[in-house]
Enzyme design. Sequence first.
Site, PDB file in Angstrom:
ATOM      1  N   ILE A 475      44.470  50.574  25.305  1.00 24.17           N
ATOM      2  CA  ILE A 475      45.817  50.776  24.767  1.00 24.17           C
ATOM      3  C   ILE A 475      46.699  49.582  25.091  1.00 24.17           C
ATOM      4  O   ILE A 475      47.917  49.622  24.951  1.00 24.17           O
ATOM      5  CB  ILE A 475      46.347  52.121  25.323  1.00 24.17           C
ATOM      6  CG1 ILE A 475      47.484  52.655  24.489  1.00 24.17           C
ATOM      7  CG2 ILE A 475      46.703  52.035  26.795  1.00 24.17           C
ATOM      8  CD1 ILE A 475      47.660  54.142  24.657  1.00 24.17           C
ATOM      9  N   GLY A 476      46.036  48.513  25.561  1.00 23.95           N
ATOM     10  CA  GLY A 476      46.782  47.318  25.927  1.00 23.95           C
ATOM     11  C   GLY A 476      46.747  47.077  27.423  1.00 23.95           C
ATOM     12  O   GLY A 476      47.115  46.005  27.899  1.00 23.95           O
ATOM     13  N   GLN A 477      46.272  48.085  28.176  1.00 23.02           N
ATOM     14  CA  GLN A 477      46.283  47.966  29.635  1.00 23.02           C
ATOM     15  C   GLN A 477      45.054  47.236  30.166  1.00 23.02           C
ATOM     16  O   GLN A 477      44.989  46.933  31.351  1.00 23.02           O
ATOM     17  CB  GLN A 477      46.403  49.365  30.274  1.00 23.02           C
ATOM     18  CG  GLN A 477      45.101  50.165  30.431  1.00 23.02           C
ATOM     19  CD  GLN A 477      44.593  50.795  29.156  1.00 23.02           C
ATOM     20  OE1 GLN A 477      44.499  50.139  28.117  1.00 23.02           O
ATOM     21  NE2 GLN A 477      44.210  52.051  29.229  1.00 23.02           N
ATOM     22  N   THR A 520      41.215  53.963  35.747  1.00 17.37           N
ATOM     23  CA  THR A 520      40.485  53.106  36.684  1.00 17.37           C
ATOM     24  C   THR A 520      39.793  53.958  37.750  1.00 17.37           C
ATOM     25  O   THR A 520      38.657  53.696  38.133  1.00 17.37           O
ATOM     26  CB  THR A 520      41.448  52.107  37.347  1.00 17.37           C
ATOM     27  OG1 THR A 520      41.981  51.268  36.318  1.00 17.37           O
ATOM     28  CG2 THR A 520      40.728  51.243  38.371  1.00 17.37           C
ATOM     29  N   ALA A 707      40.052  51.466  44.781  1.00 16.75           N
ATOM     30  CA  ALA A 707      41.198  51.369  43.875  1.00 16.75           C
ATOM     31  C   ALA A 707      41.908  52.710  43.766  1.00 16.75           C
ATOM     32  O   ALA A 707      41.291  53.779  43.830  1.00 16.75           O
ATOM     33  CB  ALA A 707      40.737  50.919  42.490  1.00 16.75           C
ATOM     34  N   GLY A 709      45.063  54.479  41.135  1.00 16.60           N
ATOM     35  CA  GLY A 709      45.625  54.222  39.810  1.00 16.60           C
ATOM     36  C   GLY A 709      46.934  53.473  39.927  1.00 16.60           C
ATOM     37  O   GLY A 709      47.575  53.475  40.988  1.00 16.60           O
ATOM     38  N   GLU A 712      52.195  53.096  36.287  1.00 18.43           N
ATOM     39  CA  GLU A 712      53.319  53.988  35.983  1.00 18.43           C
ATOM     40  C   GLU A 712      54.417  53.890  37.045  1.00 18.43           C
ATOM     41  O   GLU A 712      55.585  54.046  36.743  1.00 18.43           O
ATOM     42  CB  GLU A 712      52.844  55.435  35.898  1.00 18.43           C
ATOM     43  CG  GLU A 712      51.838  55.662  34.793  1.00 18.43           C
ATOM     44  CD  GLU A 712      51.547  57.141  34.597  1.00 18.43           C
ATOM     45  OE1 GLU A 712      52.007  57.688  33.597  1.00 18.43           O
ATOM     46  OE2 GLU A 712      50.856  57.735  35.443  1.00 18.43           O
TER      47      GLU A 712
END
Lengths: 752, 150
Positions: A475-477, A520, A707, A709, A712
């Site tokens: 989505i662009g991430q 992720t 990792a 997330g 946001e």
Amino acid sequence: MIRFDSLSEARPDSIDKVTGRAVYATDLDIPGMLHGHVVRSTAVHARIRALDVGAARAAPGVVDVLCGADVASLGCWGLVLKDRPILALDKVRYVGEPIAVVIADSAEAAENAAELVEVDYAALPRVPDSKAALAPGAALVHESHSPLEDFYFRGGARPIDGTNVFHRFLSEVGDVAAAEAAAAHVHEDHFSFPPVFHYALEPHTAIADFREDGLTIWSGAQSPAGVQKVVSRLFGLPLAKVRIVVPYVGGGFGGKASVKIEPLVAAASWKVRRPVRIAQSLSDSMLTCRRLGARITIRTAVDREGLILAKSADIVLDGGAYADTGSAVATKAANRIIGPYVIPNLRLEARAVYTNTVPGAAFRSIGGPQAVWAAECHMDNVAAAIGLSPVEFRLRNLAARGQRIRPDLRPLDMDMGELMGLVRQAMGAASAATGPDARGLALAASDPGIVAIGNALVRLKIDGSVLVAMASVEIGQGVHATMARIAAETLNQPFGSVTVLPTDTGTAPFDWGTGASRSTVIVGASVEAAALDAATQMLDLAAEALAQDRTALALVPGGIATPQGFRSFHEVFHLAYGVDSGEVIGRGALNPRSRGGALREAPLFWETAAGMAEIDVDEDTGAIRLRRYASAADVGRVINRVSAEGQDEGASVQGLGHTLFEALEFEDGQPVNASPVDYNIPTLDDVPDDFHTILVEHHDGPGPGGAKGMGEGAILPIAPAIANALFARYGVRVNDLPLTPEKVWRALRARS
Amino acid sequence: MEFAMSLEVALPPAALWAVLTDVAQVSQCIPGCEEVEEVERLARYTAVVKQKIGPFRMEVPAEIVVEEVCEPSLVRTRASGRDRITGTTLAVTLVVTLVPADVGSVLEVAAVVDVQGRLATLGLAIIKRKAERNFEEFEQRLKALLGVMA
């Protein structure tokens, strides 16, 4: 042992995008495809007395017109409440609600014919905002409630019958009243946060192809499995006969999460039995969904030492005409208003209400921006009221790593004091131009609402190339590049040897969806597990084919390292299968039972952010300029630094939008500025000259390499940080966003 | 959209009432209001409201219903109509109140304007500015009619 070099390698999607080769849903052309144009309600709340589509149906190029009557038998759909018809049936509940779809052989013909649809409305009493929704005797947007349980999220909505409240959440810890009675000081504030449009550059677009043997939908959807589930139930199709394909998506931010226009497009194709494409304009998308606006009352009780004894919050969210996932937004707002503090007594109430406005929807850190706006402005107000500096007041109350901020939430897995220190350090000494005071700080701890179900397939080919199948949406991430990197590192193959298949429920195993900062961690861990499974199979095969001790073998690029030297995958497969062909297929699956149930406790990790702003204020006009900004987050482990920093900066600048510019405005229910001409977002000129992103890595998250997330959290602190800077510099507090020049100018004038 | 005005007039309420209920005359104060016809005195009228909003021309055949009359102190009317070309509906509720003052009367006008439809969806902000200008002009014309110094 997994290792990541953290060095950025070019993301394959970025090359597609800068060369113009990237394909989005709107670029697809399916043989025989027709075009749909949505006729929308121009009434705020009204009965449909008559709908005349005769002239539209007879117009040149028009194949058919889909009306509410065509789909009435299919019933309603929803994610937390089954409240939504595919097309308005007997009444409309907001300006923009789909009433009909004109289907023609070109988009132009459909649009022109849509002008000919005649609708006769009988106005109904309106519920223009959340205040009106809760007023005694308010008109009801929906006469009854049909909540769903465990359908999309765990749990469900808790509506109040006979009211516009479609969800109420209440959390009480200790005894707030007793704590307030014993407190040295009690301070109450009221804040508001307007509805805000997601403003993804790609508007909602979908193509549906309904055939005898099943349904295929191409859509820029963030939750392909959610779309698949909803349309399969609506049309009575087995899940295996519903295929959702998601090409590149031009931004979503929650506005393409859950389910949006797909049932409508599917119904259009179902009617004409040909593929139908609906490509919305940006203005159409502004009438499709938006962030829930909020009114918040927040009260804090402190003792003589400045320790917080109790906090209570009453949050009312304007959910618009249909619930979508607004109930989750409300619950999360109540959780996210606590902040990273030790507060022994809590009373948190959140209500999401129906209004006759564009439906609310998830938006980056659902409920978080609204809650943290109130919570962190309020913190500075309380600090000022008791004569402590904002930093000192926070330091006295911060929860330490391992402490719980509420008994039912996982202990904090980060050190908020560290993040606060890092942003202060990054900002350094104040600029001479702004003076020492025009700085504000804000902190946030949010609990990602992660459904811990993820699956992935990793196929190691005979030539060492690798195919990854999973359902996270690019989505662009940069999620596809992240998955490629995880697979490459786990299999010890070059990054360039990995291909991530386009998102397609026909080839990818089940995944809940792309959102809540989960990809992720959940899908990444699934890809890692699948790659480990493939590696194990490959090494077992090699041990047997080469008659070697399994422990003496290791994967190396293109083959196996053995004590006797390199053997290619070709050789191994050839020896094992007798032909020069084959592959191993690794499967990785994560669910709440995985890891001995360790993923079950919520939140899976804490998404945290600290932000510090330094502003300039033009005292003559009230215009605020963000001069410098520092943002810090504990992300556990950075997998792709450029993408991770981009996510942090992007979230901050998106937050700058709702801080200074953005509000989707309604006047008595009528949208006032639902067009790109009237709706302002920040541009490059508004980005601060000096921006620091600090990503803390302690390798302690549940995802690959430790990792957590991210992406946001950084939207949360910026609005209160800027407002706190204004408060610090001028002593004025603006309680409702955005901080427009007019509001700031009036506040400055009222002060003098 | 809500608008309000208040002005002091030298005439006593009864005399002012006579001027204000001369619909043919008062309607000339409303910008774009044409072809006013009386169906029933102080009960029902018809008119055509013509407006240019941005690039759009609107022509709304309007029905005017007098909802409440309390001579000589209050009249509430509701005008509504729909522009055929843009499918825009317009509804205006106007409450005129006359209050006796030491000298003459105080005239208060409160209007609630509701616009729905394509034009509203395209840009209520533009419509709002237009409505504000119209109301200002109405105020000026009414003052001129009543001989009040602006």
